[in-house]
Design a protein around this motif. Sequence first.
Motif, mmCIF file in Angstrom:
data_model
loop_
_atom_site.group_PDB
_atom_site.id
_atom_site.type_symbol
_atom_site.label_atom_id
_atom_site.label_comp_id
_atom_site.label_asym_id
_atom_site.label_seq_id
_atom_site.Cartn_x
_atom_site.Cartn_y
_atom_site.Cartn_z
ATOM 1 N N TYR A 166 -11.995 1.445 3.045
ATOM 2 C CA TYR A 166 -11.355 1.639 1.748
ATOM 3 C C TYR A 166 -10.339 2.785 1.829
ATOM 4 C CZ TYR A 166 -15.064 -1.352 -0.125
ATOM 5 O OH TYR A 166 -15.909 -2.410 -0.372
ATOM 6 N N ASP A 167 -9.542 2.764 2.851
ATOM 7 C CA ASP A 167 -8.545 3.833 3.077
ATOM 8 C C ASP A 167 -9.193 5.208 3.150
ATOM 9 O OD1 ASP A 167 -6.436 2.006 3.122
ATOM 10 O OD2 ASP A 167 -6.172 2.106 0.953
ATOM 11 N N ILE A 209 -3.923 -5.994 -6.484
ATOM 12 C CA ILE A 209 -4.309 -5.241 -5.284
ATOM 13 C C ILE A 209 -3.850 -3.792 -5.390
ATOM 14 C CG2 ILE A 209 -3.986 -5.056 -2.791
ATOM 15 C CD1 ILE A 209 -3.704 -8.135 -2.736
ATOM 16 N N LYS A 210 -2.589 -3.585 -5.822
ATOM 17 C CA LYS A 210 -2.052 -2.222 -5.921
ATOM 18 C C LYS A 210 -2.810 -1.387 -6.952
ATOM 19 C CE LYS A 210 2.735 -2.734 -4.376
ATOM 20 N NZ LYS A 210 4.177 -2.582 -4.760
ATOM 21 N N GLU A 218 -5.731 -0.127 -5.047
ATOM 22 C CA GLU A 218 -5.345 0.690 -3.892
ATOM 23 C C GLU A 218 -4.885 2.077 -4.326
ATOM 24 O OE1 GLU A 218 -3.773 -2.332 -0.382
ATOM 25 O OE2 GLU A 218 -2.352 -1.554 -1.860
ATOM 26 N N GLU A 219 -4.104 2.144 -5.409
ATOM 27 C CA GLU A 219 -3.487 3.402 -5.835
ATOM 28 C C GLU A 219 -4.374 4.229 -6.755
ATOM 29 O OE1 GLU A 219 0.151 2.137 -7.588
ATOM 30 O OE2 GLU A 219 1.056 1.545 -5.658
ATOM 31 N N GLY A 232 -11.405 1.702 -4.456
ATOM 32 C CA GLY A 232 -10.858 1.270 -3.188
ATOM 33 C C GLY A 232 -10.982 -0.238 -3.128
ATOM 34 N N ILE A 233 -10.151 -0.896 -2.314
ATOM 35 C CA ILE A 233 -10.191 -2.350 -2.247
ATOM 36 C C ILE A 233 -10.151 -2.801 -0.793
ATOM 37 C CG2 ILE A 233 -7.684 -2.558 -2.498
ATOM 38 C CD1 ILE A 233 -8.245 -5.162 -4.111
ATOM 39 N N ASN A 234 -10.974 -3.768 -0.495
ATOM 40 C CA ASN A 234 -11.010 -4.388 0.834
ATOM 41 C C ASN A 234 -10.711 -5.870 0.632
ATOM 42 O OD1 ASN A 234 -11.438 -4.996 3.523
ATOM 43 N ND2 ASN A 234 -13.666 -5.049 3.315
ATOM 44 N N THR A 250 -12.162 -10.746 -2.709
ATOM 45 C CA THR A 250 -11.959 -9.352 -2.318
ATOM 46 C C THR A 250 -13.196 -8.543 -2.695
ATOM 47 O OG1 THR A 250 -10.503 -7.421 -2.538
ATOM 48 C CG2 THR A 250 -10.929 -8.693 -4.529
#
Length: 212
Positions: free
Chosen positions: A141-142, A166-167, A170-171, A176-178, A195
């Motif tokens: 997740y980054d 998704i963004k 992510e942002e 968090g997104i996988n 997802t």
Amino acid sequence: MIRLNLLPKNLRRRVEPGWWRLAAGLFVVATLSVVGYLYFSTVSQIRALENQRDELRLEVESLKPFVAEQNTLERKRIELEKLLSIKKQLEERFVAWSDNLAAVINQIPREGGRFGIALKKIGTRLLTSEESQKLAQSNVYDGKQVKLEFDLDGEAQGQASLVRFIKAFEESPSFGINFNQASLNNQNGLYSFSTTVGLVGEPVQGGGQSAR
């Protein structure tokens, strides 16, 4: 009449002075007195100790009901502490899934006041500390350390809607997104996707308020 003792000196009868016998008698009397004193003193101490022992026995007998009550209270205290420990563990592990799911849904961007994403299936999972750390170290997740996971299957109205979806996760510092996969359905023009979204930080516990 004059008496002469013609026996040799070693055979003559010795006459002891009287004071010696008196001293010996006094020594015997003194010894018996000391022995008698010690005897009666010891007997008195023994009797005093026996009396003290009897008093202590009576005191122990009188305290037995209080000791039994104290033991009962102590057992109840231990049982109560065990129950409180179990209650605390259950509270720590209880998650208000509806509140946390509401936070996920509210994170989905809207287009003209409407969602561009339609969710068809939602799965949830509470991660252990070890699992959370492992995912963070694996940069799934980054690098974010998530506590809850939501497996989402749904459809997007178009590619732009899917990208915005998704963004949005992510942002966000809270998520968090996988992203797993997406495919275009040529018949209806919708993108089917699956997802996993992770919630960063501690999940909302029971009694929390839903995100608005």
